[in-house]
Every structure is written in C-alpha cells, then in structure tokens.
Write a protein that holds these residues in place. Structure first.
Motif, PDB file in Angstrom:
ATOM      1  N   VAL A 252      35.963  35.317  31.889  1.00  0.00           N
ATOM      2  CA  VAL A 252      35.898  34.493  33.103  1.00  0.00           C
ATOM      3  C   VAL A 252      37.293  34.068  33.524  1.00  0.00           C
ATOM      4  N   GLN A 253      38.118  33.653  32.549  1.00  0.00           N
ATOM      5  CA  GLN A 253      39.487  33.237  32.873  1.00  0.00           C
ATOM      6  C   GLN A 253      40.292  34.390  33.467  1.00  0.00           C
ATOM      7  N   ASP A 254      40.131  35.579  32.910  1.00  0.00           N
ATOM      8  CA  ASP A 254      40.855  36.744  33.430  1.00  0.00           C
ATOM      9  C   ASP A 254      40.453  37.047  34.872  1.00  0.00           C
ATOM     10  N   LYS A 255      39.167  36.947  35.164  1.00  0.00           N
ATOM     11  CA  LYS A 255      38.692  37.198  36.534  1.00  0.00           C
ATOM     12  C   LYS A 255      39.248  36.162  37.501  1.00  0.00           C
ATOM     13  N   LEU A 256      39.293  34.916  37.072  1.00  0.00           N
ATOM     14  CA  LEU A 256      39.846  33.857  37.916  1.00  0.00           C
ATOM     15  C   LEU A 256      41.338  34.061  38.137  1.00  0.00           C
ATOM     16  N   ASP A 257      42.049  34.452  37.072  1.00  0.00           N
ATOM     17  CA  ASP A 257      43.489  34.684  37.194  1.00  0.00           C
ATOM     18  C   ASP A 257      43.784  35.830  38.152  1.00  0.00           C
ATOM     19  N   MET A 258      42.999  36.882  38.064  1.00  0.00           N
ATOM     20  CA  MET A 258      43.213  38.033  38.937  1.00  0.00           C
ATOM     21  C   MET A 258      42.947  37.655  40.387  1.00  0.00           C
ATOM     22  N   ALA A 259      41.846  36.959  40.636  1.00  0.00           N
ATOM     23  CA  ALA A 259      41.512  36.553  42.000  1.00  0.00           C
ATOM     24  C   ALA A 259      42.565  35.622  42.561  1.00  0.00           C
ATOM     25  N   SER A 260      43.065  34.707  41.726  1.00  0.00           N
ATOM     26  CA  SER A 260      44.072  33.752  42.173  1.00  0.00           C
ATOM     27  C   SER A 260      45.375  34.449  42.508  1.00  0.00           C
ATOM     28  N   SER A 261      45.781  35.406  41.686  1.00  0.00           N
ATOM     29  CA  SER A 261      47.032  36.124  41.909  1.00  0.00           C
ATOM     30  C   SER A 261      46.966  36.952  43.186  1.00  0.00           C
ATOM     31  N   ILE A 262      45.838  37.621  43.382  1.00  0.00           N
ATOM     32  CA  ILE A 262      45.696  38.457  44.575  1.00  0.00           C
ATOM     33  C   ILE A 262      45.681  37.595  45.833  1.00  0.00           C
ATOM     34  N   SER A 263      44.998  36.458  45.773  1.00  0.00           N
ATOM     35  CA  SER A 263      44.913  35.603  46.963  1.00  0.00           C
ATOM     36  C   SER A 263      46.254  34.976  47.302  1.00  0.00           C
ATOM     37  N   LYS A 264      47.067  34.697  46.286  1.00  0.00           N
ATOM     38  CA  LYS A 264      48.357  34.065  46.537  1.00  0.00           C
ATOM     39  C   LYS A 264      49.439  35.065  46.922  1.00  0.00           C
ATOM     40  N   ASN A 265      49.426  36.211  46.269  1.00  0.00           N
ATOM     41  CA  ASN A 265      50.535  37.148  46.413  1.00  0.00           C
ATOM     42  C   ASN A 265      50.166  38.472  47.067  1.00  0.00           C
ATOM     43  N   GLY A 266      48.879  38.784  47.112  1.00  0.00           N
ATOM     44  CA  GLY A 266      48.454  40.059  47.667  1.00  0.00           C
ATOM     45  C   GLY A 266      48.742  41.225  46.754  1.00  0.00           C
ATOM     46  N   ILE A 267      49.080  40.919  45.475  1.00  0.00           N
ATOM     47  CA  ILE A 267      49.387  41.994  44.524  1.00  0.00           C
ATOM     48  C   ILE A 267      48.694  41.692  43.207  1.00  0.00           C
ATOM     49  N   PRO A 268      48.424  42.697  42.409  1.00  0.00           N
ATOM     50  CA  PRO A 268      47.755  42.488  41.124  1.00  0.00           C
ATOM     51  C   PRO A 268      48.596  41.614  40.194  1.00  0.00           C
ATOM     52  N   PRO A 269      47.931  40.946  39.209  1.00  0.00           N
ATOM     53  CA  PRO A 269      48.640  40.041  38.299  1.00  0.00           C
ATOM     54  C   PRO A 269      49.806  40.688  37.569  1.00  0.00           C
ATOM     55  N   GLY A 270      49.662  41.952  37.177  1.00  0.00           N
ATOM     56  CA  GLY A 270      50.718  42.601  36.424  1.00  0.00           C
ATOM     57  C   GLY A 270      52.006  42.784  37.202  1.00  0.00           C
ATOM     58  N   MET A 271      51.918  42.680  38.519  1.00  0.00           N
ATOM     59  CA  MET A 271      53.105  42.854  39.356  1.00  0.00           C
ATOM     60  C   MET A 271      53.592  41.532  39.930  1.00  0.00           C
ATOM     61  N   ALA A 272      52.958  40.457  39.555  1.00  0.00           N
ATOM     62  CA  ALA A 272      53.322  39.145  40.076  1.00  0.00           C
ATOM     63  C   ALA A 272      54.624  38.665  39.447  1.00  0.00           C
ATOM     64  N   ALA A 273      55.184  37.637  40.033  1.00  0.00           N
ATOM     65  CA  ALA A 273      56.430  37.077  39.518  1.00  0.00           C
ATOM     66  C   ALA A 273      56.247  36.627  38.076  1.00  0.00           C
ATOM     67  N   ALA A 274      57.255  36.896  37.263  1.00  0.00           N
ATOM     68  CA  ALA A 274      57.182  36.553  35.841  1.00  0.00           C
ATOM     69  C   ALA A 274      57.091  35.048  35.651  1.00  0.00           C
ATOM     70  N   ARG A 275      56.268  34.641  34.696  1.00  0.00           N
ATOM     71  CA  ARG A 275      56.130  33.227  34.370  1.00  0.00           C
ATOM     72  C   ARG A 275      57.047  32.908  33.195  1.00  0.00           C
ATOM     73  N   SER A 276      57.545  31.689  33.167  1.00  0.00           N
ATOM     74  CA  SER A 276      58.442  31.282  32.091  1.00  0.00           C
ATOM     75  C   SER A 276      57.663  31.148  30.787  1.00  0.00           C
ATOM     76  N   PRO A 277      58.343  31.232  29.652  1.00  0.00           N
ATOM     77  CA  PRO A 277      57.658  31.048  28.364  1.00  0.00           C
ATOM     78  C   PRO A 277      56.935  29.698  28.282  1.00  0.00           C
ATOM     79  N   ASN A 278      57.537  28.663  28.860  1.00  0.00           N
ATOM     80  CA  ASN A 278      56.883  27.351  28.852  1.00  0.00           C
ATOM     81  C   ASN A 278      55.576  27.374  29.630  1.00  0.00           C
ATOM     82  N   GLN A 279      55.574  28.041  30.782  1.00  0.00           N
ATOM     83  CA  GLN A 279      54.358  28.131  31.592  1.00  0.00           C
ATOM     84  C   GLN A 279      53.279  28.937  30.875  1.00  0.00           C
ATOM     85  N   ILE A 280      53.690  30.005  30.210  1.00  0.00           N
ATOM     86  CA  ILE A 280      52.738  30.830  29.461  1.00  0.00           C
ATOM     87  C   ILE A 280      52.115  30.016  28.335  1.00  0.00           C
ATOM     88  N   ALA A 281      52.926  29.232  27.646  1.00  0.00           N
ATOM     89  CA  ALA A 281      52.419  28.398  26.552  1.00  0.00           C
ATOM     90  C   ALA A 281      51.455  27.332  27.068  1.00  0.00           C
TER      91      ALA A 281
END
Length: 327
Positions: A252-281
């Motif tokens: 469910v989290q993966d589906k939400l992340d993908m939908a959120s990334s596409i809606s914000k950036n128009g591109i798949p999550p794997g091509m989105a701007a890199a997140r900092s290690p702190n944000q990932i944690a």
C-alpha cells in the motif's frame, strides 16, 4: 492523593519531558494533571510507556467507555518539529490508533472548564484548575458569550477539536444540507488546523462515502493514507478498503508513493529527485509506525529499529527517548 504526592508526580512528569523526551515542559502541565485527576483519571508515571506509541508520554489512565479497557491520556512528542507543540492525546494500551483530544494543554483545559460550566452539577475541574484555569477561561465566559451552543462556543472561543467539527458537519447532514456538511469537512482539512493528522481527511472520505460519492471517497481515503496511519480513527483496513488499495502495508505504501511522485513530478519514482539520507531515514521511521497501525507489528517491537532510524536521521535525542525501555 495527597498534595505532597501530587506535587511529586507533577515534578516527575515535568522532569521526564525536559530530560528524557528532551522537549520543553509545556505551560500549565501541572494544571492539566490536576484536572485529569478531577475528571476521575489516575495519574501514572511518565515512564510507563509499554504498549503505547513510542512518542507518547503517558499522564493518566482511565476506563475506555467503548470497550472498558485501559485508556491512557498523554502528550505526543513530535519527532522532527516543536512548532506543533505537544498535543493532548488518548489511546488504549496496546491499541493501534492515537486520538487527538486537543492541540494544546490550554485547549484541553478550556474545553473541560466549558463543559463543566454547562453541566452545572460540579465545580471539581474549576477548583483543580485554580487561577490558571481562570486565566484560560473565566467563570461565566460561556454564558456571557451569547453563543447558542457549547460547540459554537468551543469553535469560536476555545480552539479546534476534531469531534466538535465532525459533529457540526453531521448536524448539517442530518438536516439534509449536504453542501454545508461538505463545506465544513473541507474547512476541517485545512493544513493549519490539524497539521500531521489523518483524521480530517479520513472523515471527509467517509462523509463522501455516506452520501454515495464513492469515487471522491476513494480519492479522499488515499489522501488520508498519506498521513500517519496511527492518526486514523477507523482501522487501517477500513480506510485501505475505502481507498481501494489491496495488499500488505508495504504494498500500500509503495502504491501511494508512486501515485504521489507521478502527481507531483509527472515522472516515475525511480527518476524523481534524490532524497537525502535523513529524509530516507525519516520515511523508514514513519513506515515502522504505520506497520503497527496496519496490525503487522506492535509498539514495543518496533522501538529499537525506530530509534535506529531516528538516529540515522540526525535526531539522536529522539532516538534515545524512543529506545529507553518502559519502567
């Protein structure tokens, strides 16, 4: 409870918040503890955190009116910001959801005093609150306001409360005024009212569902699931079903992340701007909390890995607080 013991327990909570939770002890904490006791609750040690959300500092215990179980009232210590203060919350020991009672101690006190004034059968809360209670809400303020109901007074004079706003929306619906109900629910969701809480979005989704607008209910449920799942009032599974998202918490989290990334950036999550290690944690920490709300773990089991993630995010004080075993 003797005055000496009350003073000792009050000092214990203030010290715990300052030194263990590493957060500034909120103003009128002592008054809140006295009022909780006047409301029939028993003060508990702040270290008695077993079975509770790892960021909750317990204050008192009482009986849950719904199931007769142990209900804990406490303060929530947000991990990454102090701008939201320490809201007053309630949860069952071992429960999966945390309910917001008031955004601040002052709002909790104001409501307790107003409701006692309406009942008129006791003055125990007013006496417990003392001069600080009078500073929050002078006696007779509700009557002098000239407002037609307690809910109207609370909304205009005291603050914002989830159940009060929801009751206002439901009252509109009961009178057949769907538009006013939806407008109230929209107002409820404004970010400055309840930052970080899923409940306003969950309520909006359920409202849409109740009037047959199922597509909007689905979309609203998906928005609610982008907030902490433990801040839902319904079970995670109920909102997951409404959102039409099948699978495990991770799926469910993966589906939400993908939908959120596409809606914000128009591109798949794997091509989105890199997140900092702190944000990932921090994302990983949030997900660990979500797994408990989804019924895939429990609060005590995630305490150590959660602390590790907060440490990775640079929040060493929060990590130490979370890692500390309950007394």
């Amino acid at each position: 409870m003797t005055d000496t013991m009350s003073a000792f327990k009050i000092a214990e909570h203030a010290r715990y918040i300052d030194e263990v939770a590493v957060s500034s002890s909120p103003q009128r904490l002592s008054t809140l503890l006295k009022v909780l006791e006047a409301q029939g609750q028993s003060i508990v040690a702040p270290s008695q955190r077993s079975g509770l959300h790892p960021l909750v500092v317990p204050l008192s215990s009482g009986t849950d009116k719904a199931d007769g179980g142990d209900s804990i009232t406490g303060l929530l210590r947000w991990p990454d910001s102090t701008s939201r203060g320490m809201p007053v919350v309630q949860m069952g020991r071992g429960g999966r959801q945390v309910m917001l009672l008031a955004r601040s101690i002052d709002e909790y006190l104001h409501r307790a005093l107003a409701e006692e004034d309406v009942q008129g059968s006791s003055s125990s809360v007013r006496e417990a609150a003392g001069a600080e209670g009078d500073a929050v809400m002078p006696q007779g303020a509700l009557k002098e306001s000239g407002l037609s109901s307690t809910d109207a007074y609370l909304t205009r004079k005291a603050g914002m409360y989830c159940d009060v706003v929801e009751r206002l929306a439901k009252n509109h619906l009961e009178r057949g005024d769907k538009m006013s109900a939806l407008i109230t629910a929209e107002w409820y969701m404004r970010k400055n009212h309840f930052p970080g809480w899923a409940r306003p979005f969950e309520f909006n989704a359920l409202l849409y569902d109740s009037i047959g607008r199922h597509e909007e209910a689905r979309d609203g449920a998906r928005v609610a699931l982008r907030f902490p799942w433990w801040s839902l009032r319904s079970s995670f599974q109920e909102i997951q079903k409404l959102a039409q998202l099948e699978g495990s918490a991770k799926e469910v989290q993966d589906k939400l992340d993908m939908a959120s990334s596409i809606s914000k950036n128009g591109i798949p999550p794997g091509m989105a701007a890199a997140r900092s290690p702190n944000q990932i944690a921090m994302d990983a920490a949030d997900f660990l909390l979500n797994t408990v709300a989804a019924g895939e773990s429990d609060w005590d089991a995630i305490r150590a890995p959660l602390a590790d993630k907060y440490a990775e995010a640079g929040l060493s004080a929060v990590a130490d607080f979370v890692r500390l075993e309950s007394a």
